[in-house]
Design a protein around this motif. Structure first.
Motif, PDB file in Angstrom:
ATOM      1  N   ASP B 138       0.817  -1.227   0.000  1.00 45.06           N
ATOM      2  CA  ASP B 138       0.000   0.000   0.000  1.00 45.06           C
ATOM      3  C   ASP B 138       0.845   1.268   0.000  1.00 45.06           C
ATOM      4  N   GLU B 139       2.152   1.112  -0.176  1.00 48.26           N
ATOM      5  CA  GLU B 139       3.035   2.273  -0.212  1.00 48.26           C
ATOM      6  C   GLU B 139       3.336   2.649  -1.656  1.00 48.26           C
ATOM      7  N   PHE B 140       3.199   3.922  -1.963  1.00 45.47           N
ATOM      8  CA  PHE B 140       3.532   4.424  -3.294  1.00 45.47           C
ATOM      9  C   PHE B 140       4.393   5.656  -3.085  1.00 45.47           C
ATOM     10  N   ILE B 141       5.653   5.497  -3.345  1.00 40.25           N
ATOM     11  CA  ILE B 141       6.635   6.496  -2.943  1.00 40.25           C
ATOM     12  C   ILE B 141       7.550   6.840  -4.108  1.00 40.25           C
ATOM     13  N   ASN B 142       7.831   8.132  -4.259  1.00 42.29           N
ATOM     14  CA  ASN B 142       8.906   8.543  -5.162  1.00 42.29           C
ATOM     15  C   ASN B 142      10.046   9.095  -4.336  1.00 42.29           C
ATOM     16  N   ILE B 143      11.271   8.775  -4.697  1.00 40.13           N
ATOM     17  CA  ILE B 143      12.371   9.365  -3.947  1.00 40.13           C
ATOM     18  C   ILE B 143      12.897  10.600  -4.671  1.00 40.13           C
ATOM     19  N   LYS B 144      13.314  11.576  -3.843  1.00 36.19           N
ATOM     20  CA  LYS B 144      13.772  12.875  -4.340  1.00 36.19           C
ATOM     21  C   LYS B 144      15.065  13.234  -3.610  1.00 36.19           C
ATOM     22  N   LYS B 145      15.924  13.960  -4.301  1.00 38.47           N
ATOM     23  CA  LYS B 145      17.203  14.355  -3.694  1.00 38.47           C
ATOM     24  C   LYS B 145      17.331  15.868  -3.648  1.00 38.47           C
ATOM     25  N   TYR B 146      17.778  16.368  -2.522  1.00 38.14           N
ATOM     26  CA  TYR B 146      17.913  17.818  -2.333  1.00 38.14           C
ATOM     27  C   TYR B 146      19.201  18.132  -1.590  1.00 38.14           C
ATOM     28  N   GLN B 147      19.764  19.283  -1.885  1.00 36.39           N
ATOM     29  CA  GLN B 147      20.860  19.786  -1.069  1.00 36.39           C
ATOM     30  C   GLN B 147      20.291  20.298   0.257  1.00 36.39           C
ATOM     31  N   ILE B 148      21.093  20.236   1.314  1.00 40.48           N
ATOM     32  CA  ILE B 148      20.601  20.601   2.643  1.00 40.48           C
ATOM     33  C   ILE B 148      20.113  22.058   2.691  1.00 40.48           C
ATOM     34  N   LYS B 149      20.788  22.954   1.980  1.00 41.49           N
ATOM     35  CA  LYS B 149      20.365  24.371   2.018  1.00 41.49           C
ATOM     36  C   LYS B 149      18.994  24.561   1.375  1.00 41.49           C
ATOM     37  N   GLU B 150      18.730  23.804   0.304  1.00 38.34           N
ATOM     38  CA  GLU B 150      17.390  23.821  -0.296  1.00 38.34           C
ATOM     39  C   GLU B 150      16.349  23.369   0.718  1.00 38.34           C
ATOM     40  N   LEU B 151      16.680  22.296   1.445  1.00 37.58           N
ATOM     41  CA  LEU B 151      15.716  21.740   2.403  1.00 37.58           C
ATOM     42  C   LEU B 151      15.446  22.722   3.544  1.00 37.58           C
ATOM     43  N   VAL B 152      16.494  23.389   3.996  1.00 41.74           N
ATOM     44  CA  VAL B 152      16.318  24.393   5.057  1.00 41.74           C
ATOM     45  C   VAL B 152      15.392  25.501   4.549  1.00 41.74           C
ATOM     46  N   ASP B 153      15.621  25.936   3.314  1.00 39.23           N
ATOM     47  CA  ASP B 153      14.742  26.964   2.730  1.00 39.23           C
ATOM     48  C   ASP B 153      13.305  26.447   2.603  1.00 39.23           C
ATOM     49  N   MET B 154      13.141  25.175   2.276  1.00 43.31           N
ATOM     50  CA  MET B 154      11.795  24.611   2.136  1.00 43.31           C
ATOM     51  C   MET B 154      11.077  24.533   3.495  1.00 43.31           C
ATOM     52  N   VAL B 155      11.825  24.302   4.552  1.00 40.54           N
ATOM     53  CA  VAL B 155      11.212  24.324   5.888  1.00 40.54           C
ATOM     54  C   VAL B 155      10.819  25.760   6.239  1.00 40.54           C
ATOM     55  N   LEU B 156      11.754  26.694   6.017  1.00 45.66           N
ATOM     56  CA  LEU B 156      11.498  28.084   6.430  1.00 45.66           C
ATOM     57  C   LEU B 156      10.448  28.759   5.544  1.00 45.66           C
ATOM     58  N   SER B 157      10.221  28.236   4.336  1.00 43.12           N
ATOM     59  CA  SER B 157       9.173  28.801   3.478  1.00 43.12           C
ATOM     60  C   SER B 157       7.900  27.951   3.549  1.00 43.12           C
ATOM     61  N   ASN B 158       7.842  27.069   4.554  1.00 48.13           N
ATOM     62  CA  ASN B 158       6.614  26.324   4.878  1.00 48.13           C
ATOM     63  C   ASN B 158       6.238  25.275   3.838  1.00 48.13           C
ATOM     64  N   LYS B 159       7.206  24.855   3.023  1.00 44.87           N
ATOM     65  CA  LYS B 159       6.914  23.820   2.026  1.00 44.87           C
ATOM     66  C   LYS B 159       7.067  22.422   2.621  1.00 44.87           C
ATOM     67  N   ILE B 160       7.879  22.297   3.664  1.00 40.34           N
ATOM     68  CA  ILE B 160       7.996  21.021   4.386  1.00 40.34           C
ATOM     69  C   ILE B 160       7.397  21.243   5.768  1.00 40.34           C
ATOM     70  N   GLN B 161       6.332  20.488   6.080  1.00 37.48           N
ATOM     71  CA  GLN B 161       5.593  20.723   7.320  1.00 37.48           C
ATOM     72  C   GLN B 161       5.582  19.499   8.237  1.00 37.48           C
ATOM     73  N   ASP B 162       5.912  18.338   7.696  1.00 38.21           N
ATOM     74  CA  ASP B 162       5.908  17.128   8.515  1.00 38.21           C
ATOM     75  C   ASP B 162       6.871  17.315   9.694  1.00 38.21           C
ATOM     76  N   SER B 163       6.401  17.058  10.902  1.00 42.76           N
ATOM     77  CA  SER B 163       7.163  17.465  12.088  1.00 42.76           C
ATOM     78  C   SER B 163       8.513  16.772  12.197  1.00 42.76           C
ATOM     79  N   LYS B 164       8.543  15.444  11.992  1.00 36.96           N
ATOM     80  CA  LYS B 164       9.835  14.742  12.137  1.00 36.96           C
ATOM     81  C   LYS B 164      10.823  15.204  11.071  1.00 36.96           C
ATOM     82  N   THR B 165      10.280  15.528   9.884  1.00 37.48           N
ATOM     83  CA  THR B 165      11.141  15.944   8.771  1.00 37.48           C
ATOM     84  C   THR B 165      11.672  17.358   8.996  1.00 37.48           C
ATOM     85  N   ALA B 166      10.789  18.282   9.360  1.00 32.54           N
ATOM     86  CA  ALA B 166      11.209  19.665   9.621  1.00 32.54           C
ATOM     87  C   ALA B 166      12.226  19.700  10.757  1.00 32.54           C
ATOM     88  N   ALA B 167      11.906  18.993  11.858  1.00 36.63           N
ATOM     89  CA  ALA B 167      12.810  19.004  13.017  1.00 36.63           C
ATOM     90  C   ALA B 167      14.158  18.393  12.648  1.00 36.63           C
TER      91      ALA B 167
END
Lengths: 183, 183
Positions: B138-167
């Motif tokens: 029942d899992e349907f997943i795509n994997i994606k790769k990001y640089q850490i600075k992109e991910l930090v920007d995605m958290v701070l711009s509210n694009k990543i909201q999942d708590s374990k992921t943001a933290a």
């Protein structure tokens, strides 16, 4: 990617602050599955920043994990229509005894994307004005003040584990201390 | 502060991955209250770091919030006795198709201290070795790769909201990028 389709949702149990549903879903592979779903009105939380830069956390006993936690002030919305900024302002005053007219959005946190609808809008409150703490009858809270660097160390040394608090301390630190220094 | 005392816990509903209880508690003021409690076996999550420093996230549809999310690979323990590091290693391989013998503890996240027992031990996995993704039916997943600075920007711009992921993104960034630069 083909979408999941939810074709039914049944209330299984009505709790005090959460409602438990069974969701009936067709997966992209065409298989029917039943998943847990928790309904929640949404919540707000607030990082309260004092003039000297220190941050107020609330210490409270958490039944779910059988211990005291340090958390940013937070609480559920009174209804799904309540503005989360107003909710944050109310929880700030109720739990810390400070109010603020300078409340700015930080981020939204989804605590459990796997099965709960809950979203927490997190704000930063500055220019705090002493007011009066007024806790709910079942709330027993001590307020504590920490410098941001202490809090970052407490997250990285696993002393602060609450998801909204860990995420918000780090987001606040990176946004207002790390990035603004580099700007 | 006088303690809260839980004098009973009753199972109200058994879901697929969560069990809902009613807890009977005496508050420090001597009042009896009934609170929601969610039992959970615990979980593990992992920040998978590729040799070039990029981080692998999984994109999946989340029924609870009716949209796709970007999250670090994670999953529940098979039993309350399973070592969370083994659980993290398994979820890493199942969801991303990489395995690792270099898995280091980052932090523990309590997603919902208010009413759920769930704890997620988060690890960092390095020296990733290509293996084979093997998702649950029942899992349907795509994997994606990001640089850490992109991910930090995605958290701070509210694009990543999942708590374990943001933290975890923020903790990883502060621990391995900000603090190590200053060391």
């Amino acid at each position: 990617m083909k979408e999941f389709v939810r074709y039914d949702r049944q209330l299984m149990y009505k709790g005090k602050i959460i409602d438990i549903y069974k969701d009936y879903i067709t997966t992209p592979a065409g298989k029917d599955v039943e998943w847990d779903f928790i309904g929640h009105k949404g919540a707000a939380a607030v990082v309260p920043v004092l003039e000297d830069g220190s941050i107020i956390l609330v210490k409270q006993w958490r039944n779910s994990i059988d211990r005291f936690t340090l958390e940013i002030p937070a609480g559920g919305r009174e209804s799904v229509n309540e503005d989360t900024k107003e909710c944050a302002a109310r929880e700030l005053e109720e739990e810390t005894g400070y109010r603020s007219d300078n409340i700015e959005f930080l981020q939204t946190i989804v605590p459990v994307a796997a099965y709960s609808q809950e979203k927490i809008d997190v704000y930063v409150a500055r220019d705090l004005i002493p007011s009066k703490q007024h806790l709910d009858p079942d709330e027993f809270i001590n307020i504590k003040k920490y410098q941001i660097k202490e809090l970052v160390d407490m997250v990285l040394s696993n002393k602060i584990q609450d998801s909204k608090t860990a995420a918000s301390i780090m987001a606040y630190y990176v946004k207002y201390c790390v990035h603004s220094q580099n700007a």
